[in-house]
Design a protein around this motif. Structure first.
Motif, PDB file in Angstrom:
ATOM      1  N   LEU A   6      32.668  54.783  22.824  1.00 52.09           N
ATOM      2  CA  LEU A   6      32.023  55.726  21.408  1.00 52.09           C
ATOM      3  C   LEU A   6      32.311  53.777  20.780  1.00 52.09           C
ATOM      4  CD1 LEU A   6      32.751  58.974  19.796  1.00 52.09           C
ATOM      5  CD2 LEU A   6      30.087  57.564  20.198  1.00 52.09           C
ATOM      6  N   PHE A   7      33.805  53.203  20.953  1.00 55.04           N
ATOM      7  CA  PHE A   7      35.111  52.607  20.102  1.00 55.04           C
ATOM      8  C   PHE A   7      33.731  51.320  20.531  1.00 55.04           C
ATOM      9  CE2 PHE A   7      37.174  55.489  17.864  1.00 55.04           C
ATOM     10  CZ  PHE A   7      37.529  54.751  17.215  1.00 55.04           C
ATOM     11  N   VAL A  28      26.445  51.780   5.856  1.00 54.64           N
ATOM     12  CA  VAL A  28      27.408  52.634   6.605  1.00 54.64           C
ATOM     13  C   VAL A  28      27.890  54.276   6.307  1.00 54.64           C
ATOM     14  CG1 VAL A  28      28.885  53.912   8.711  1.00 54.64           C
ATOM     15  CG2 VAL A  28      27.710  51.826   8.961  1.00 54.64           C
ATOM     16  N   PHE A 114      25.432  64.963  11.855  1.00 51.20           N
ATOM     17  CA  PHE A 114      26.237  64.752  12.582  1.00 51.20           C
ATOM     18  C   PHE A 114      26.106  64.086  13.360  1.00 51.20           C
ATOM     19  CE2 PHE A 114      29.962  68.495  11.679  1.00 51.20           C
ATOM     20  CZ  PHE A 114      30.582  67.850  10.473  1.00 51.20           C
ATOM     21  N   VAL A 117      24.789  61.155  12.236  1.00 48.40           N
ATOM     22  CA  VAL A 117      26.521  60.277  11.514  1.00 48.40           C
ATOM     23  C   VAL A 117      27.037  59.513  12.798  1.00 48.40           C
ATOM     24  CG1 VAL A 117      28.293  60.344  11.021  1.00 48.40           C
ATOM     25  CG2 VAL A 117      26.904  62.015   9.643  1.00 48.40           C
ATOM     26  N   MET A 118      27.259  60.425  13.788  1.00 49.50           N
ATOM     27  CA  MET A 118      27.702  60.122  14.985  1.00 49.50           C
ATOM     28  C   MET A 118      26.745  58.386  15.919  1.00 49.50           C
ATOM     29  SD  MET A 118      28.384  62.346  17.914  1.00 49.50           S
ATOM     30  CE  MET A 118      29.034  64.517  17.746  1.00 49.50           C
ATOM     31  N   GLY A 121      27.542  55.510  13.485  1.00 47.14           N
ATOM     32  CA  GLY A 121      28.496  55.461  13.966  1.00 47.14           C
ATOM     33  C   GLY A 121      28.881  54.344  15.196  1.00 47.14           C
ATOM     34  N   MET A 122      28.310  54.867  16.124  1.00 47.39           N
ATOM     35  CA  MET A 122      28.162  54.368  17.557  1.00 47.39           C
ATOM     36  C   MET A 122      27.132  52.818  17.715  1.00 47.39           C
ATOM     37  SD  MET A 122      27.037  56.316  21.672  1.00 47.39           S
ATOM     38  CE  MET A 122      25.873  55.892  21.187  1.00 47.39           C
ATOM     39  N   PHE A 124      27.582  51.028  14.737  1.00 49.96           N
ATOM     40  CA  PHE A 124      28.272  50.305  14.058  1.00 49.96           C
ATOM     41  C   PHE A 124      29.162  49.848  14.631  1.00 49.96           C
ATOM     42  CE2 PHE A 124      32.051  50.040  11.359  1.00 49.96           C
ATOM     43  CZ  PHE A 124      31.911  49.032  10.850  1.00 49.96           C
ATOM     44  N   ALA A 125      29.494  50.565  15.843  1.00 50.97           N
ATOM     45  CA  ALA A 125      31.208  50.462  16.889  1.00 50.97           C
ATOM     46  C   ALA A 125      30.414  49.693  17.628  1.00 50.97           C
ATOM     47  CB  ALA A 125      31.877  51.275  17.181  1.00 50.97           C
TER      48      ALA A 125
ATOM     49  N   ALA B  67      34.911  53.993   7.149  1.00 50.92           N
ATOM     50  CA  ALA B  67      34.270  52.567   7.607  1.00 50.92           C
ATOM     51  C   ALA B  67      33.099  52.793   8.401  1.00 50.92           C
ATOM     52  CB  ALA B  67      34.924  51.703   7.460  1.00 50.92           C
ATOM     53  N   GLY B  68      33.211  54.388   9.184  1.00 55.81           N
ATOM     54  CA  GLY B  68      32.187  54.757   9.765  1.00 55.81           C
ATOM     55  C   GLY B  68      31.992  54.446  11.492  1.00 55.81           C
ATOM     56  N   LEU B  69      33.611  54.071  11.588  1.00 52.91           N
ATOM     57  CA  LEU B  69      33.947  53.850  12.614  1.00 52.91           C
ATOM     58  C   LEU B  69      33.913  56.000  13.089  1.00 52.91           C
ATOM     59  CD1 LEU B  69      36.304  51.387  13.369  1.00 52.91           C
ATOM     60  CD2 LEU B  69      33.898  51.788  14.938  1.00 52.91           C
ATOM     61  N   PRO B  70      33.582  55.963  14.360  1.00 52.87           N
ATOM     62  CA  PRO B  70      33.561  57.476  14.478  1.00 52.87           C
ATOM     63  C   PRO B  70      35.004  58.549  15.473  1.00 52.87           C
ATOM     64  CG  PRO B  70      32.215  56.210  16.630  1.00 52.87           C
ATOM     65  CD  PRO B  70      32.772  55.309  15.292  1.00 52.87           C
ATOM     66  N   GLY B  75      33.646  63.080  16.319  1.00 54.91           N
ATOM     67  CA  GLY B  75      33.546  61.804  16.856  1.00 54.91           C
ATOM     68  C   GLY B  75      32.325  61.425  15.520  1.00 54.91           C
ATOM     69  N   THR B  76      32.733  62.423  14.206  1.00 57.43           N
ATOM     70  CA  THR B  76      31.860  61.589  13.286  1.00 57.43           C
ATOM     71  C   THR B  76      32.789  60.962  12.198  1.00 57.43           C
ATOM     72  OG1 THR B  76      32.807  63.564  12.055  1.00 57.43           O
ATOM     73  CG2 THR B  76      30.713  64.148  12.749  1.00 57.43           C
ATOM     74  N   SER B  77      32.355  60.572  11.052  1.00 59.32           N
ATOM     75  CA  SER B  77      32.623  58.955  10.483  1.00 59.32           C
ATOM     76  C   SER B  77      32.321  59.372   8.876  1.00 59.32           C
ATOM     77  CB  SER B  77      32.258  57.891  11.300  1.00 59.32           C
ATOM     78  OG  SER B  77      31.370  57.474  11.188  1.00 59.32           O
TER      79      SER B  77
END
Lengths: 261, 176
Positions: A6-7, A28, A114, A117-118, A121-122, A124-125, B67-70, B75-77
């Protein structure tokens, strides 16, 4: 756990890779706020806009689901929990547990929100280097009084480095335990103990080594302010993102759908 | 004080931010509020880092999630998560870690006092989280306690026991 990505940043040449990190962060934040109250139609609109960007990263829906399968399972459990706890019109009854129409709809909606959002977020990362995130945090926190923005930015950067380190150390420790036939141990408390304590010990020692390395390189907080990359499409993205958020907010209003009824 | 001594608490705090993030991924959904390991690491941060660095660590964790990292549970944000029904638990981490750190710092670091510090931190956490959940879902106090507190008590007792043992193992490794 070590397979969690994810990161992880993925090198690429997509438009999101070149976009100014500050614009990405604002987008975001805006999307996650709007998604909080979004209905099904607004979620669909968001998915249709975001999905091409994930495809450009090589993450089609099937690959996305495969990558997030653990989290999707969690979302399914969460939706199921809502389906049986929210009161309403029952559609199925098993051993005294009633699944309600309202609960199922609410659970599915929360799950979809959700998931989006995931996904965001993914994305973005995957398109943001940790160094860029550090710079953005520093830039956003600079006007905030009494907040040492450079220190906070460094902590963010270090955390993003530690995260994969912990996961890889967890994998190594689990392998080492298994090599010593630890997997045949039946007591779950002992299993957890023999995995957790060596893992924590290793990560703390890694943190100590990092301190020494930073000291050896004469690290100070007084460093040159970061420079941001621009691709010239920041205004376009900000405008389009704001438009999308406004459209999603309108689609989520009951009054909007009343016009068509 | 050498430069390493001033860097060390910051690096340890960053390590705990990463541990909280990892803990958030291990979530068991049992209703609107999932059981997660992140609160164990939050309270552990208070015990190990103390009130100042513990609070800084949790603040950075929340900032990363905003900031948006899960990094939030499952795993949400995002800001939406903070304003959601479980937002109170996230914001409650700040007073929880502060109180855990303060109790541990001022009472001492014996086994019993560590447990006391973590119980005090947990009370702060639920003191913010449960009323927030009540407001978000328009529940009665009984329903809010049944959904947002009672299912977690047994798990929290196990987490406190685990965290206290971990704290006693980690402390000798940390250089002051």
């Amino acid at each position: 756990m070590a397979d969690l990505t994810l990161f992880s940043f993925q090198a690429g040449t997509t438009v999101l890779h070149d976009l100014d990190i500050r614009v990405k962060t604002v987008l975001v934040c805006m999307l996650s706020m709007v998604l909080f109250t979004a209905g099904f139609s607004a979620c669909l609109a968001c998915f249709l806009v975001v999905y091409p960007f994930t495809c450009a990263m090589g993450m089609t829906l099937s690959r996305l689901i495969a990558r997030l399968k653990g989290f999707i399972l969690l979302l399914i459990f969460m939706a199921a929990a809502r389906a049986v706890t929210v009161p309403g019109e029952p559609i199925l009854s098993v051993s005294g547990i009633e699944i309600t129409r309202q609960g199922l709809a609410q659970g599915t909606l929360v799950g979809v929100r959700f998931f989006l959002v995931m996904m965001i977020g993914m994305l973005f990362a995957a398109t943001t280097r940790p160094a860029a995130l550090k710079s953005a945090a520093q830039w956003f926190l600079k006007p905030v009084p009494f907040v040492p923005e450079k220190r906070v930015a460094l902590m963010i950067s270090l955390c993003l480095k530690f995260f994969p380190l912990i996961l890889s150390r967890a994998g190594q420790t689990a392998d080492a335990v298994n090599a010593r036939c630890g997997s045949v141990r039946k007591n779950p408390v002992r299993q957890i103990r023999f995995l957790t304590f060596p893992l924590l010990k290793k990560t703390v020692i890694s943190a100590d080594h990092l301190c020494l390395a930073m000291d050896a390189r004469c690290y100070t907080e007084h460093r040159t302010d970061p420079a941001f990359e621009h691709n010239g499409r920041e205004r376009l993205f900000l405008g389009a993102g704001t438009g999308l958020c406004a459209a999603m907010a309108v689609l989520s209003l009951d009054a909007f759908w009343m016009i068509f009824w | 004080m050498s430069p390493t001594d001033s860097l060390r608490p910051m690096v340890y705090a960053a390590l705990f931010v990463a541990l909280i993030c990892v803990g958030a991924f291990i979530a068991i959904p049992i209703g609107p509020v999932p059981i997660v390991l992140q609160n164990m690491f939050v309270l552990l941060a208070g015990l190990i880092l103390g009130p100042t660095w513990g609070t800084a660590c949790v603040a950075v964790y929340l900032l990363i999630g905003l900031a948006g990292l899960p990094v939030f549970a499952g795993g949400t944000s995002g800001i939406g998560k903070i304003f959601g029904p479980t937002g109170g638990y996230l914001l409650g981490y700040l007073p929880a870690v502060l109180v855990t750190g303060a109790v541990s710092k001022f009472l001492g670091k014996t086994l019993f006092r560590d447990i006391l510090a973590m119980i005090a931190g947990s009370i702060m956490l639920y003191g913010v989280g449960v009323p927030w959940l009540k407001l978000a879902f328009s529940l009665s106090w009984g329903q809010a306690l049944a959904l947002g507190l009672v299912p977690f008590l047994l798990g929290d007792a196990v987490k406190i026991a685990g965290a206290v043992i971990m704290a006693r193992k980690i402390r000798p490794l940390l250089k002051e």
